[in-house]
Design an enzyme around this catalytic site. Structure first.
Site, short mmCIF file in Angstrom:
data_model
loop_
_atom_site.label_atom_id
_atom_site.label_comp_id
_atom_site.label_asym_id
_atom_site.label_seq_id
_atom_site.Cartn_x
_atom_site.Cartn_y
_atom_site.Cartn_z
N HIS A 234 58.67 54.90 48.75
CA HIS A 234 58.80 53.61 48.08
C HIS A 234 59.86 53.73 47.00
O HIS A 234 60.01 54.78 46.37
CB HIS A 234 57.47 53.18 47.47
CG HIS A 234 56.44 52.81 48.50
ND1 HIS A 234 56.56 51.70 49.31
CD2 HIS A 234 55.27 53.40 48.85
CE1 HIS A 234 55.51 51.62 50.11
NE2 HIS A 234 54.72 52.65 49.86
N CYS A 276 63.50 51.33 49.08
CA CYS A 276 64.01 50.15 48.40
C CYS A 276 64.84 50.57 47.19
O CYS A 276 64.56 51.60 46.55
CB CYS A 276 62.87 49.24 47.96
SG CYS A 276 61.95 48.48 49.32
#
Length: 415
Positions: A234, A276
């Site tokens: 993440h 991300c």
């Protein structure tokens, strides 16, 4: 004395709508009681049983039990064990059963595994079954195998059990004399099974794994021509990688660390980052409007990402926003970094995986001998043409790769 692992992992395969056994998507929650059982036939050495108990302890099992029985009585003993678990008042998080018998006597392991899978207390919970053979004629020595598993549990506490077994199998195959003897596991697990208390993919784990990788390269006797590192995690609003414990690490810092590796000096270093880099969701830009009399001749064009079709050249590297090696340093050269998203944007993936990684695999399979930058440009073209749906929106979104290169030569992964 030796042993044979006939099949090590067998989870419940036909449990519909199991109770909430996954603490979060993709990972088992093993917060409940962990129980272990050893069923050994007469004549199994005490050293083997002691080695098993050491493995139980290394994997975090609070209690374990040993029962001696003839092989033909294993099924009955497992039925008693199942009833014992069903009678427990506290929840069970995981069960590990080791079956030890002379080679060739465990002819019907499926029945034994099915008996354990029928346990109501273990529905939706991971069930680990070790099938070990001992005595004359067995292929592998049990003590070394179990000692290796225990050692890996200590050195790699954040690895999943499947990762630990895969690494162990590699060692066993390399150390076998003559014919290669390699264990096998069967798995129907529905998520990662991490039995230690340490979280996987925490930032410290990134540094630890990278340090181990760099150490292996520096001690490698042969020449190293290229290194490829894939980082999947993440990502935070500033492009940092987020660990399971909420700590952060900048991917450029990891790139800089590996660039210091002496064995890779002057060699290409490739980094693939699936994470991300912010929260922006690019809706893309459609083709410009055309007069009505030309529309019927025009082939409809898909929307393109807002960040596509741009080439930036930083002659002194000071215009780059990355916090990598200092301009002019030797660690700045020969690095190729590929981001799955443009700076500030979301990197998409779904239950089938990452569009970036899957497309990269497809392109490499077609022409692996082509220049890697050309291949990555083709990957970006295909990714830009995709319409993706994020988990929090129903409108199609666009994705665009970002390729950063300081390579000094053309790079072909296959000649």
């Amino acid at each position: 004395m030796a042993f044979l692992v006939a099949g090590t992992l067998q989870a419940a395969a036909q449990v519909a709508d199991a109770r909430d056994s996954l603490g979060r998507k993709g990972k088992y929650s093993v917060q409940g009681l962990r129980v272990a059982l050893t069923l050994s036939s007469p004549g199994v050495p005490a050293a083997t049983v002691a080695a098993l108990e050491a493995v139980f302890q290394a994997l975090g099992f609070e209690s374990w039990e040993r029962r001696d029985a003839l092989v033909q009585d294993f099924l009955r003993e497992l039925a008693l064990f199942r009833k014992q678990l069903d009678a427990l008042q506290s929840p069970v998080g995981c069960a590990l059963v080791a079956l030890v018998a002379p080679r060739g006597q465990l002819r019907q392991p499926r029945q034994l595994v099915q008996e354990l899978s029928c346990c109501e207390a273990l529905q939706g919970c991971p069930k680990v079954v070790l099938l070990l053979s001992s005595g004359a004629g067995a292929a592998l020595e049990p003590g070394a195998f179990l000692a290796g598993l225990r050692e890996l549990c200590g050195r790699r506490p954040h690895w999943s059990l499947l990762q630990l077994l895969t690494e162990l199998f590699c060692r066993v195959a390399e150390e076998s004399a003559g014919d290669i003897r390699c264990p096998v596991f069967q798995s129907s697990l529905r998520g990662a099974l991490c039995l230690t208390s340490e979280e996987p993919w925490r930032p410290e784990a990134f540094w630890e794994e990278l340090a181990q990788f760099q150490e292996q390269l520096d001690t490698y006797r042969g020449p190293v021509s290229c290194a490829l590192v894939a980082l999947m995690a993440h990502g935070g609003p500033q492009g940092q990688l987020l660990g399971a414990d909420g700590q952060e690490v900048q991917p450029e810092a990891l790139v800089q660390e590996l660039s210091r590796c002496g064995a890779l000096r002057g060699c290409p270093k490739v980094f693939l980052l699936q994470a991300c880099r912010g929260g922006n969701r690019d809706a893309g830009k459609g083709p410009k409007a055309l007069p009505w009399y030309r529309r019927w001749l025009w082939v409809p064009q898909p929307a393109l990402p807002s960040h596509a079709d741009v080439l930036q050249v930083h002659a002194d590297a000071q215009g780059s926003s990355c916090s990598g090696p200092a301009p002019g340093s030797s660690g700045q050269a020969d690095v190729l970094t590929v981001y799955a998203a443009a700076e500030g944007c979301v990197a998409y993936r779904d239950e089938m995986g990452s569009d970036f990684i899957q497309t990269l695999v497809d392109v490499l399979r077609v022409d692996p001998g082509r220049d890697l930058l050309e291949l990555l440009t083709e990957v970006n073209r295909r990714v830009c043409e995709l319409d993706v749906l994020g988990p929090d929106c129903d409108e199609p979104r666009k994705a665009c790769l970002e390729i950063r290169s300081s390579l000094r030569r053309r790079l072909r992964l296959r000649v």
